[in-house]
Every structure is written in structure tokens, then in C-alpha cells.
Design an enzyme around this catalytic site. Structure first.
Site, PDB file in Angstrom:
ATOM      1  N   HIS A 163     -26.722  49.890  -9.951  1.00  0.00           N
ATOM      2  CA  HIS A 163     -27.189  50.733  -9.303  1.00  0.00           C
ATOM      3  C   HIS A 163     -27.958  50.850  -8.341  1.00  0.00           C
ATOM      4  CE1 HIS A 163     -29.146  46.443 -10.252  1.00  0.00           C
ATOM      5  NE2 HIS A 163     -29.671  47.161  -9.038  1.00  0.00           N
ATOM      6  N   HIS A 208     -31.336  51.648  -6.243  1.00  0.00           N
ATOM      7  CA  HIS A 208     -32.949  51.514  -6.084  1.00  0.00           C
ATOM      8  C   HIS A 208     -32.917  52.478  -5.292  1.00  0.00           C
ATOM      9  CE1 HIS A 208     -34.067  47.798  -8.320  1.00  0.00           C
ATOM     10  NE2 HIS A 208     -32.785  46.966  -7.862  1.00  0.00           N
TER      11      HIS A 208
END
Ligand code: 5GP
Ligand code: ZN
Length: 137
Positions: free
Chosen positions: A102, A104
Site C-alpha cells: 500500500h 500512504h
């Protein structure tokens, strides 16, 4: 790689765990981080499970980067962010806590409380050169 039944973000992608989604496309989704560092902090993930930066498919990495760029524009336009940090943690030593790749997207605001986690200071020139030599091989 197929979805990992034990992976939190695979469950979010599948809709088995609720998340506040703000963007979706063929390869990626973006949803709000439940522990935001600043107002509007969100996460971009590939739909396909990959543990981290080292194993994510290049096409999914490219797609996540593009989605992060779209969301960086949105936090600037719609939330009035003055800047944006993109952050990826690869490995527990780098603070990764959820092992589904992922990115951010962290909106930054003038005078927000976030700080660099290290003190910039001149490094040892020989050590820098030695690391560069290894990295250039
Ligand atoms: P990491 O520490 O791996 O770089 O980032 C994981 C992020 O996922 C953290 O910022 C954490 O707040 C967020 N997070 C953990 N569990 C959940 C959850 O159940 N829902 C959402 N939306 N975010 C989560
Ligand atoms: Zn996953």
C-alpha cells in the site's frame, strides 16, 4: 497472486470488512486510513494481493502510483492540503504493519504536527561512496 484469506486489505478489497472507499479503478482502490496522521490520510492498494514493494507486480505498482497522484491532487483541491507525502513501508524494519502492498497518501498542512523521523546531518563521505559503489554494480 490470489487473495490471501488472512490479509486485512484483501478483505477490504473484497468488501468483507468495511472501509471508507474514496476511489476505485480496475487495478486499485483507495480508502481512508483509520489512524490518520493528518486530515484526509488515505491508503492506495492494488486489488491483487502482494506482500510489499519487492513483490508487487510492476503494473500494479504503476497503477497504485497513478492513483496516488490522482488522490494527491484531490486532497490538494478538495481539502486544501498545502503539500502531500507519499509513503510506503517495505518490511517490518521499515514500519510495515499490514503485509498487503500500500501507498500512504498523507496530506500536509502548513504547521501540521508531523515531523521527519530522522535528523538530517551530513553523512560520512566514504560510507556514502561505498554504498553507491555497491548500488551501481
Ligand atoms: P503500514 O504500517 O503497514 O505502513 O500501514 C498500515 C496502515 O493501515 C496504518 O496506517 C493503519 O492505520 C492502517 N490500518 C490498519 N488497520 C486498518 C483497517 O482495518 N482499516 C483501515 N482503513 N486502515 C487500517
Ligand atoms: Zn492482501
Amino acid at each position: 497472486m490470489a487473495a490471501d484469506p488472512d490479509c486485512l486489505f484483501c478483505k477490504i478489497v473484497a468488501g468483507d470488512i468495511p472501509a471508507t472507499r474514496v476511489y476505485e479503478d480496475e487495478r486499485t482502490i483507495a480508502f481512508m486510513d483509520i489512524n490518520p496522521g493528518t486530515r484526509g490520510h488515505l491508503l492506495v492498494v492494488p486489488r491483487e494481493h502482494a506482500v510489499d514493494l519487492l513483490s508487487v507486480a510492476p503494473e500494479d505498482l504503476a497503477a497504485c502510483t497513478r492513483t496516488a497522484q490522482i488522490m494527491a491532487a484531490r486532497v490538494s483541491d478538495k481539502l486544501g492540503a498545502d503539500g502531500v507525502n507519499l509513503l510506503n513501508s517495505c518490511g517490518a524494519a521499515a514500519w510495515q504493519t499490514v503485509f498487503h502492498f500500500h501507498v500512504h497518501v498523507i496530506p500536509r498542512y502548513v504547521n501540521d504536527p508531523l515531523q521527519l523521523p530522522w535528523q538530517p546531518a551530513p553523512g560520512d563521505r566514504d560510507e556514502i561512496a561505498a554504498a553507491a559503489a555497491r548500488l551501481s554494480e
